[in-house]
Design a protein around this motif. Structure first.
Motif, PDB file in Angstrom:
ATOM      1  N   GLU A 109     -11.939   6.700  -2.752  1.00  0.00           N
ATOM      2  CA  GLU A 109     -11.052   6.317  -1.654  1.00  0.00           C
ATOM      3  C   GLU A 109      -9.874   7.278  -1.603  1.00  0.00           C
ATOM      4  O   GLU A 109      -9.352   7.705  -2.639  1.00  0.00           O
ATOM      5  CB  GLU A 109     -10.559   4.877  -1.837  1.00  0.00           C
ATOM      6  CG  GLU A 109     -11.695   3.858  -1.816  1.00  0.00           C
ATOM      7  CD  GLU A 109     -11.194   2.447  -1.601  1.00  0.00           C
ATOM      8  OE1 GLU A 109     -10.082   2.280  -1.036  1.00  0.00           O
ATOM      9  OE2 GLU A 109     -11.899   1.501  -1.991  1.00  0.00           O
ATOM     10  N   GLY A 110      -9.469   7.617  -0.381  1.00  0.00           N
ATOM     11  CA  GLY A 110      -8.349   8.536  -0.187  1.00  0.00           C
ATOM     12  C   GLY A 110      -7.197   7.847   0.519  1.00  0.00           C
ATOM     13  O   GLY A 110      -7.396   6.942   1.328  1.00  0.00           O
ATOM     14  N   LEU A 111      -5.986   8.292   0.210  1.00  0.00           N
ATOM     15  CA  LEU A 111      -4.775   7.713   0.805  1.00  0.00           C
ATOM     16  C   LEU A 111      -3.770   8.819   1.078  1.00  0.00           C
ATOM     17  O   LEU A 111      -3.486   9.652   0.206  1.00  0.00           O
ATOM     18  CB  LEU A 111      -4.164   6.687  -0.153  1.00  0.00           C
ATOM     19  CG  LEU A 111      -2.833   6.056   0.266  1.00  0.00           C
ATOM     20  CD1 LEU A 111      -3.032   5.142   1.469  1.00  0.00           C
ATOM     21  CD2 LEU A 111      -2.215   5.277  -0.898  1.00  0.00           C
ATOM     22  N   TYR A 112      -3.241   8.822   2.302  1.00  0.00           N
ATOM     23  CA  TYR A 112      -2.207   9.797   2.663  1.00  0.00           C
ATOM     24  C   TYR A 112      -1.081   9.054   3.372  1.00  0.00           C
ATOM     25  O   TYR A 112      -1.291   8.379   4.380  1.00  0.00           O
ATOM     26  CB  TYR A 112      -2.783  10.872   3.574  1.00  0.00           C
ATOM     27  CG  TYR A 112      -1.767  11.887   4.062  1.00  0.00           C
ATOM     28  CD1 TYR A 112      -0.795  12.398   3.209  1.00  0.00           C
ATOM     29  CD2 TYR A 112      -1.790  12.342   5.383  1.00  0.00           C
ATOM     30  CE1 TYR A 112       0.128  13.328   3.658  1.00  0.00           C
ATOM     31  CE2 TYR A 112      -0.879  13.269   5.841  1.00  0.00           C
ATOM     32  CZ  TYR A 112       0.083  13.758   4.976  1.00  0.00           C
ATOM     33  OH  TYR A 112       1.008  14.686   5.419  1.00  0.00           O
ATOM     34  N   ILE A 113       0.126   9.146   2.825  1.00  0.00           N
ATOM     35  CA  ILE A 113       1.299   8.484   3.408  1.00  0.00           C
ATOM     36  C   ILE A 113       2.431   9.495   3.522  1.00  0.00           C
ATOM     37  O   ILE A 113       2.774  10.187   2.542  1.00  0.00           O
ATOM     38  CB  ILE A 113       1.753   7.290   2.549  1.00  0.00           C
ATOM     39  CG1 ILE A 113       0.653   6.227   2.483  1.00  0.00           C
ATOM     40  CG2 ILE A 113       3.034   6.680   3.113  1.00  0.00           C
ATOM     41  CD1 ILE A 113       0.966   5.086   1.550  1.00  0.00           C
ATOM     42  N   VAL A 132       0.619  -3.641   4.038  1.00  0.00           N
ATOM     43  CA  VAL A 132       0.271  -2.997   2.771  1.00  0.00           C
ATOM     44  C   VAL A 132       1.429  -2.125   2.296  1.00  0.00           C
ATOM     45  O   VAL A 132       1.765  -2.099   1.105  1.00  0.00           O
ATOM     46  CB  VAL A 132      -1.023  -2.168   2.922  1.00  0.00           C
ATOM     47  CG1 VAL A 132      -1.329  -1.395   1.641  1.00  0.00           C
ATOM     48  CG2 VAL A 132      -2.200  -3.074   3.288  1.00  0.00           C
ATOM     49  N   LEU A 133       2.052  -1.405   3.225  1.00  0.00           N
ATOM     50  CA  LEU A 133       3.207  -0.581   2.865  1.00  0.00           C
ATOM     51  C   LEU A 133       4.363  -1.447   2.384  1.00  0.00           C
ATOM     52  O   LEU A 133       5.023  -1.123   1.385  1.00  0.00           O
ATOM     53  CB  LEU A 133       3.631   0.263   4.070  1.00  0.00           C
ATOM     54  CG  LEU A 133       2.600   1.287   4.581  1.00  0.00           C
ATOM     55  CD1 LEU A 133       3.129   2.002   5.821  1.00  0.00           C
ATOM     56  CD2 LEU A 133       2.274   2.308   3.495  1.00  0.00           C
ATOM     57  N   LYS A 134       4.592  -2.550   3.061  1.00  0.00           N
ATOM     58  CA  LYS A 134       5.683  -3.449   2.656  1.00  0.00           C
ATOM     59  C   LYS A 134       5.445  -3.991   1.244  1.00  0.00           C
ATOM     60  O   LYS A 134       6.379  -4.059   0.435  1.00  0.00           O
ATOM     61  CB  LYS A 134       5.793  -4.625   3.637  1.00  0.00           C
ATOM     62  CG  LYS A 134       6.358  -4.282   4.998  1.00  0.00           C
ATOM     63  CD  LYS A 134       6.401  -5.528   5.867  1.00  0.00           C
ATOM     64  CE  LYS A 134       6.918  -5.207   7.262  1.00  0.00           C
ATOM     65  NZ  LYS A 134       6.910  -6.425   8.132  1.00  0.00           N
ATOM     66  N   ASN A 135       4.218  -4.387   0.956  1.00  0.00           N
ATOM     67  CA  ASN A 135       3.900  -4.934  -0.367  1.00  0.00           C
ATOM     68  C   ASN A 135       4.098  -3.923  -1.486  1.00  0.00           C
ATOM     69  O   ASN A 135       4.293  -4.301  -2.644  1.00  0.00           O
ATOM     70  CB  ASN A 135       2.449  -5.438  -0.392  1.00  0.00           C
ATOM     71  CG  ASN A 135       2.243  -6.673   0.462  1.00  0.00           C
ATOM     72  OD1 ASN A 135       3.188  -7.432   0.693  1.00  0.00           O
ATOM     73  ND2 ASN A 135       1.028  -6.890   0.928  1.00  0.00           N
ATOM     74  N   ALA A 136       4.060  -2.641  -1.132  1.00  0.00           N
ATOM     75  CA  ALA A 136       4.281  -1.586  -2.121  1.00  0.00           C
ATOM     76  C   ALA A 136       5.718  -1.053  -2.062  1.00  0.00           C
ATOM     77  O   ALA A 136       6.011  -0.006  -2.647  1.00  0.00           O
ATOM     78  CB  ALA A 136       3.302  -0.437  -1.900  1.00  0.00           C
ATOM     79  N   ASN A 137       6.597  -1.772  -1.331  1.00  0.00           N
ATOM     80  CA  ASN A 137       8.010  -1.385  -1.191  1.00  0.00           C
ATOM     81  C   ASN A 137       8.174  -0.028  -0.527  1.00  0.00           C
ATOM     82  O   ASN A 137       9.046   0.779  -0.885  1.00  0.00           O
ATOM     83  CB  ASN A 137       8.703  -1.381  -2.562  1.00  0.00           C
ATOM     84  CG  ASN A 137       8.738  -2.763  -3.184  1.00  0.00           C
ATOM     85  OD1 ASN A 137       9.017  -3.760  -2.511  1.00  0.00           O
ATOM     86  ND2 ASN A 137       8.455  -2.838  -4.478  1.00  0.00           N
ATOM     87  N   ILE A 138       7.315   0.246   0.470  1.00  0.00           N
ATOM     88  CA  ILE A 138       7.423   1.452   1.290  1.00  0.00           C
ATOM     89  C   ILE A 138       7.801   1.023   2.699  1.00  0.00           C
ATOM     90  O   ILE A 138       7.190   0.113   3.271  1.00  0.00           O
ATOM     91  CB  ILE A 138       6.093   2.244   1.298  1.00  0.00           C
ATOM     92  CG1 ILE A 138       5.776   2.752  -0.118  1.00  0.00           C
ATOM     93  CG2 ILE A 138       6.149   3.412   2.268  1.00  0.00           C
ATOM     94  CD1 ILE A 138       4.428   3.437  -0.244  1.00  0.00           C
ATOM     95  N   ASP A 139       8.804   1.641   3.270  1.00  0.00           N
ATOM     96  CA  ASP A 139       9.337   1.265   4.579  1.00  0.00           C
ATOM     97  C   ASP A 139       8.341   1.651   5.684  1.00  0.00           C
ATOM     98  O   ASP A 139       8.151   2.839   5.965  1.00  0.00           O
ATOM     99  CB  ASP A 139      10.670   1.978   4.817  1.00  0.00           C
ATOM    100  CG  ASP A 139      11.347   1.516   6.095  1.00  0.00           C
ATOM    101  OD1 ASP A 139      10.755   0.706   6.842  1.00  0.00           O
ATOM    102  OD2 ASP A 139      12.475   1.996   6.358  1.00  0.00           O
TER     103      ASP A 139
END
Length: 339
Positions: A209-213, A288-295
């Protein structure tokens, strides 16, 4: 005299030697010029005529037994000495070693990692035994969410729930918790689902799995990345994205490549359409971003995932997923020539 010869034959048959010196002493004692055998032949003239035949036969038996024993022990000692000397000979040729090969799953995994590493993706890993938060809840799958029914799970404990991870998205959850954007990571690994084993499905399989933020990440970035991957991995330059549903991405899509219809196998695996599904993808859901403390108002991102077995089956035309796990040497040896 006849009894004495029979007794000597018994002694010869029972004799054992551990050194060449012992064997040579035995040979001289029985077969030397002044040995027992010559003495007995010298006595033959003194034997009564009615006993000569039997005594002569016994002498010949004694002679053959002695010569056979000497030859047997000499060969045995020479072989032992040869083996001992070869073990201490550091210049002797080594025993041939049969070279193995990488497992096809490892080969394909490394190829996928290599393709994405060229565009900046790093590799991240996580535990195969996970908690509910990282495997489900943080990925926008709260308790009693109907989407959980999409994955039959192997639970190890309850209250709290501990389970065998159902996807490597849990690795992405952990990575987001411990790293700040920009994030560009690839998560390969083994996953587990309670599924019936068949030619197309298994309870154990592998995913990448890949992830780009980052800031201003768009769906167009995702499509271009996937197009690059399919060109590098399959040599195919035509893809399509069909709307789908995944709880952790919105919008979500299934990715198909145009495999073609050149052979009978192509018709079979694409069901006559020429198109073949290879992975799922989508834009990371803001929750998902919120749960990881990403705005989520500042950052956006995309994610994608594929089964390594499925890619390997396509590349090598393997008809049954179970072949990857049977450890059949005849199957595995076919991959010796592949790095």
């Amino acid at each position: 005299m006849l009894d004495k010869v029979k007794e000597l034959i018994g002694e010869v048959n029972d004799f054992k030697a551990t050194t060449k010196e012992e064997l040579e002493a035995f040979r001289i004692k029985y077969m030397g010029k002044k040995g027992i055998l010559n003495d007995l032949f010298a006595e033959f003239k003194n034997v009564a005529n009615d006993q000569k035949k039997e005594f002569g036969q016994a002498l010949n038996t004694f002679k053959n037994a002695t010569e056979g024993k000497v030859n047997e022990l000499r060969a045995s000692l020479e072989e032992s000495n040869l083996n001992a000397s070869s073990l201490n000979d550091l210049t002797r040729p080594a025993e041939p070693i049969s070279l193995g090969s990488r497992h096809p799953i490892s080969i394909v995994k490394n190829q996928i990692i290599d393709v994405f590493s060229r565009i900046g993706f790093t590799v991240s890993e996580g535990p195969e035994i996970e908690d509910d938060w990282h495997n489900f809840t943080a990925l926008n799958l709260p308790e009693y969410h109907p989407a959980r029914d999409m994955q039959d799970t192997f639970f190890i404990e309850q209250n709290p729930d501990i389970l065998l991870r159902t996807h490597t998205s849990s690795v992405q959850t952990r990575y987001m918790e411990n790293n700040e954007p920009p994030i560009r990571t690839l998560s390969p690994g083994r996953v587990f689902r309670n599924e019936d084993i068949s030619a197309r499905a298994h309870c154990i399989f592998h995913q990448v799995e890949g992830l780009y933020i980052d800031t201003d990440v768009s769906f167009a970035d995702l499509k271009q990345t996937l197009l690059y991957f399919t060109q590098e991995m399959f040599g195919k330059s035509k893809i399509r994205l069909r709307p789908s549903y995944f709880p952790f991405t919105e919008p979500s899509a299934e990715v198909d490549i145009y495999w073609g219809l050149e052979t009978e196998t192509d018709y079979k695996i694409t069901k006559g359409t020429g198109w073949l599904e290879i992975m799922g993808c989508g834009m990371v859901d803001p929750n998902v971003l919120k749960n990881a403390n990403i705005d989520p108002t500042k950052y956006s991102g995309y994610a994608f995932g594929m089964g390594i077995e499925r890619i390997a089956m396509l590349l090598y035309q393997i008809p049954d997923i179970r072949m990857f796990y049977e450890n059949d040497v005849r199957f595995l040896e076919q991959f010796k020539s592949i790095n």
